[in-house]
Design an enzyme around this catalytic site. Structure first.
Site, PDB file in Angstrom:
ATOM      1  N   TRP A  31       0.840  -1.209   0.000  1.00  0.00           N
ATOM      2  CA  TRP A  31       0.000   0.000   0.000  1.00  0.00           C
ATOM      3  C   TRP A  31       0.874   1.258   0.000  1.00  0.00           C
ATOM      4  CZ3 TRP A  31      -3.609   1.707   4.656  1.00  0.00           C
ATOM      5  CH2 TRP A  31      -4.367   2.818   4.264  1.00  0.00           C
ATOM      6  N   ASP A  38       1.079  -8.307  -1.229  1.00  0.00           N
ATOM      7  CA  ASP A  38      -0.324  -7.883  -1.233  1.00  0.00           C
ATOM      8  C   ASP A  38      -0.414  -6.462  -1.787  1.00  0.00           C
ATOM      9  OD1 ASP A  38      -3.214  -8.099  -0.218  1.00  0.00           O
ATOM     10  OD2 ASP A  38      -2.520  -6.226   0.714  1.00  0.00           O
ATOM     11  N   TYR A  49      -4.314   1.240  -4.950  1.00  0.00           N
ATOM     12  CA  TYR A  49      -3.124   1.794  -4.295  1.00  0.00           C
ATOM     13  C   TYR A  49      -2.342   2.633  -5.312  1.00  0.00           C
ATOM     14  CZ  TYR A  49      -3.905  -1.601  -0.482  1.00  0.00           C
ATOM     15  OH  TYR A  49      -4.438  -2.340   0.551  1.00  0.00           O
ATOM     16  N   HIS A  58     -12.334  -6.204  -1.728  1.00  0.00           N
ATOM     17  CA  HIS A  58     -11.637  -5.214  -0.901  1.00  0.00           C
ATOM     18  C   HIS A  58     -12.582  -4.599   0.139  1.00  0.00           C
ATOM     19  CE1 HIS A  58      -8.202  -1.996  -1.157  1.00  0.00           C
ATOM     20  NE2 HIS A  58      -8.472  -2.340   0.082  1.00  0.00           N
ATOM     21  N   SER A  81     -10.897  -9.528   1.760  1.00  0.00           N
ATOM     22  CA  SER A  81     -10.310  -8.709   2.807  1.00  0.00           C
ATOM     23  C   SER A  81     -11.487  -8.148   3.585  1.00  0.00           C
ATOM     24  CB  SER A  81      -9.469  -7.592   2.189  1.00  0.00           C
ATOM     25  OG  SER A  81      -8.874  -6.828   3.212  1.00  0.00           O
TER      26      SER A  81
HETATM   27  N1  LIG Z   1      -8.546  -2.837   3.425  1.00  0.00           N
HETATM   28  C1  LIG Z   1      -7.491  -3.556   3.171  1.00  0.00           C
HETATM   29  O1  LIG Z   1      -7.587  -4.584   2.575  1.00  0.00           O
HETATM   30  C2  LIG Z   1      -6.152  -3.081   3.666  1.00  0.00           C
HETATM   31  C3  LIG Z   1      -6.070  -1.981   4.524  1.00  0.00           C
HETATM   32  C4  LIG Z   1      -4.840  -1.648   5.069  1.00  0.00           C
HETATM   33  C5  LIG Z   1      -3.714  -2.379   4.733  1.00  0.00           C
HETATM   34  N2  LIG Z   1      -3.808  -3.416   3.857  1.00  0.00           N
HETATM   35  C6  LIG Z   1      -2.623  -4.203   3.466  1.00  0.00           C
HETATM   36  O2  LIG Z   1      -1.864  -4.496   4.626  1.00  0.00           O
HETATM   37  C7  LIG Z   1      -0.532  -4.001   4.452  1.00  0.00           C
HETATM   38  C8  LIG Z   1       0.078  -3.633   5.797  1.00  0.00           C
HETATM   39  O3  LIG Z   1      -0.671  -2.668   6.468  1.00  0.00           O
HETATM   40  P1  LIG Z   1      -0.225  -1.124   6.510  1.00  0.00           P
HETATM   41  O4  LIG Z   1       0.804  -0.888   5.458  1.00  0.00           O
HETATM   42  O5  LIG Z   1      -1.473  -0.334   6.474  1.00  0.00           O
HETATM   43  O6  LIG Z   1       0.362  -0.942   7.958  1.00  0.00           O
HETATM   44  P2  LIG Z   1       1.589  -1.571   8.768  1.00  0.00           P
HETATM   45  O7  LIG Z   1       2.182  -2.691   8.035  1.00  0.00           O
HETATM   46  O8  LIG Z   1       1.082  -1.804  10.134  1.00  0.00           O
HETATM   47  O9  LIG Z   1       2.599  -0.335   8.837  1.00  0.00           O
HETATM   48  C9  LIG Z   1       3.401  -0.044   7.739  1.00  0.00           C
HETATM   49  C10 LIG Z   1       4.198   1.244   7.953  1.00  0.00           C
HETATM   50  O10 LIG Z   1       4.988   1.201   9.150  1.00  0.00           O
HETATM   51  C11 LIG Z   1       6.260   1.799   8.916  1.00  0.00           C
HETATM   52  N3  LIG Z   1       7.260   0.720   9.071  1.00  0.00           N
HETATM   53  C12 LIG Z   1       7.258  -0.521   8.508  1.00  0.00           C
HETATM   54  N4  LIG Z   1       8.297  -1.254   8.900  1.00  0.00           N
HETATM   55  C13 LIG Z   1       9.020  -0.469   9.739  1.00  0.00           C
HETATM   56  C14 LIG Z   1      10.198  -0.672  10.465  1.00  0.00           C
HETATM   57  N5  LIG Z   1      10.852  -1.818  10.431  1.00  0.00           N
HETATM   58  N6  LIG Z   1      10.645   0.344  11.246  1.00  0.00           N
HETATM   59  C15 LIG Z   1       9.990   1.513  11.299  1.00  0.00           C
HETATM   60  N7  LIG Z   1       8.858   1.766  10.625  1.00  0.00           N
HETATM   61  C16 LIG Z   1       8.355   0.781   9.850  1.00  0.00           C
HETATM   62  C17 LIG Z   1       6.241   2.373   7.491  1.00  0.00           C
HETATM   63  O11 LIG Z   1       5.714   3.713   7.481  1.00  0.00           O
HETATM   64  P3  LIG Z   1       6.531   5.010   7.969  1.00  0.00           P
HETATM   65  O12 LIG Z   1       7.974   4.756   7.692  1.00  0.00           O
HETATM   66  O13 LIG Z   1       5.964   6.137   7.231  1.00  0.00           O
HETATM   67  O14 LIG Z   1       6.224   5.109   9.455  1.00  0.00           O
HETATM   68  C18 LIG Z   1       5.199   1.467   6.835  1.00  0.00           C
HETATM   69  O15 LIG Z   1       4.599   2.024   5.720  1.00  0.00           O
HETATM   70  C19 LIG Z   1      -0.713  -2.847   3.475  1.00  0.00           C
HETATM   71  O16 LIG Z   1       0.516  -2.452   2.867  1.00  0.00           O
HETATM   72  C20 LIG Z   1      -1.707  -3.443   2.524  1.00  0.00           C
HETATM   73  O17 LIG Z   1      -1.064  -4.328   1.633  1.00  0.00           O
HETATM   74  C21 LIG Z   1      -5.020  -3.781   3.336  1.00  0.00           C
END
Ligand SMILES: NC(=O)c1ccc[n+]([C@@H]2O[C@H](COP(=O)([O-])OP(=O)(O)OC[C@H]3O[C@@H](n4cnc5c(N)ncnc54)[C@H](OP(=O)(O)O)[C@@H]3O)[C@@H](O)[C@H]2O)c1
Length: 327
Positions: free
Chosen positions: A21, A51, A56, A121, A152
């Site tokens: 994303w 994913d 996106y 989605h 999802s």
């Molecule tokens: N409705 C749906 O179906 C839906 C909704 C949400 C997400 N998703 C999927 O789930 C995936 C994961 O969720 P998410 O991206 O929303 O949230 P997440 O994985 O909880 O957080 C990701 C964010 O945390 C930070 N980060 C990641 N690894 C890190 C590390 N090692 N150290 C420090 N900061 C770190 C980065 O942003 P910063 O560096 O800017 O802090 C990154 O973009 C998405 O990419 C997407 O594929 C699906």
């Protein structure tokens, strides 16, 4: 990197996979160079499952993944999503015609003949009472447009309804130290039916990395700025719906449980992998170093029963009252 079976697909996917994303949009600017380097790093670390979604970055994320696919020889399974192009979420919007159009767009963006895994989605809850949507997906599989499909979801009740459809291979749901409900109320049923579980938002939008503080700021075009109260989409997608101050307090408690030599991020991801019903966590990332940090969680030793119990206590005290009944 360790690998787990994904439902009944026959695939074995990396238990730390990648969520694409942030490299698409809504997380502040991520340059093309950073996005590609991040994807390369993920594959270098053993990630074989990504994913994404058609929306996106309006296809940007899918197109970047297609480019990486050309540059790498490893086999990468790609899960995309459809449904969020609708101006308003209605069951009628998930018509055969609309689905066919979204599938064609994703096929073009991903530069492939068949989508590995298409997920609805976060459709409206009522959709799960409409078998015709799943019949249409079965037909797209028969036509060779999709290899497999899944959903999802926002809520546990939707997950439970979805897996009553026999060809649903996977359920993507928010599961992290701030979201414990799926473990007791959904995982046993999914496991019995051999349905894969993709744990999304595993770092609670970055909060569970432990790096955020009271003074943290986010760019204008970052949902952690503009969707704090669900202004644009379900508030649960931003910090898992947890109040920012409360989240910081909970992270403070969690940080005391992190063993020496392990980052808070890795602890949060390893916690997810303690649940054997989970196929993989799909942390997002914007830079190669984040992905490398996240992937190291796969090879960590199991957390202790004491640490697992302590996470549950923090959840019960800080998070459960405002979260448990909502999703
Ligand atoms: N409705 C749906 O179906 C839906 C909704 C949400 C997400 N998703 C999927 O789930 C995936 C994961 O969720 P998410 O991206 O929303 O949230 P997440 O994985 O909880 O957080 C990701 C964010 O945390 C930070 N980060 C990641 N690894 C890190 C590390 N090692 N150290 C420090 N900061 C770190 C980065 O942003 P910063 O560096 O800017 O802090 C990154 O973009 C998405 O990419 C997407 O594929 C699906």
């Amino acid at each position: 990197m360790n690998y787990r079976p994904l439902g009944r697909t026959g695939w074995k996917v990396s238990d730390i996979s990648f969520g694409a994303w942030a490299i698409g949009g809504f997380w502040g600017h991520v340059s093309e160079q950073d996005a590609l380097a991040t994807l390369h790093k993920a594959i270098d670390c053993g990630v074989n499952f990504i994913d994404t979604a058609d929306v996106y970055g309006d296809g940007r994320s899918e197109r970047l993944i297609a480019r990486i696919g050309k540059e790498r020889k490893e086999q990468i399974m790609v899960a995309t999503k459809a449904g969020r192009r609708l101006p308003k979420q209605t069951v009628a919007g998930y018509s055969r015609t609309n689905l066919a159009g979204w599938i064609e767009d994703s096929l073009r963006n991903l530069n492939t003949e068949a989508i590995d895994l298409l997920q609805l989605h976060c459709p409206p809850t009522d959709l799960y009472d409409h078998a015709e949507v799943f019949s249409a997906l079965d037909d797209f599989v028969k036509q060779g447009k999709l290899r497999f499909y899944g959903v999802s979801v926002e809520k546990v009740e939707e997950a439970l309804k979805a897996i009553e459809y026999p060809n649903v291979q996977s359920v993507q749901i928010i599961f992290n130290c701030f979201r414990l409900k799926p473990a007791k109320e959904f995982f046993p049923r999914a496991k019995a039916k051999k349905v894969g579980i993709l744990a999304r938002v595993p770092l609670a939008s970055g909060m569970l990395t432990g790096k955020l503080g009271r003074d943290s700021t986010f760019p204008k075009d970052d949902h952690r700025n503009f969707n704090r109260h669900g202004e644009m989409f379900d508030v649960g997608e931003t910090f898992s719906g947890v109040d920012y101050e409360l989240g910081l307090q909970a992270v403070d408690g969690l940080s005391r449980l992190v063993p020496a030599g392990v980052s808070m991020t890795q602890f949060a991801l390893r916690w997810i992998l303690m649940f054997d019903a989970v196929t993989c966590a799909i942390p997002g990332g914007k830079r190669p170093d984040q992905v490398a940090d996240n992937c190291r969680a796969s090879d960590l030793p199991p957390l202790t029963p004491e640490a697992m119990a302590a996470v549950e206590c923090i959840y019960d005290e800080k998070i459960r009252p405002s979260i448990h009944s909502r999703w």
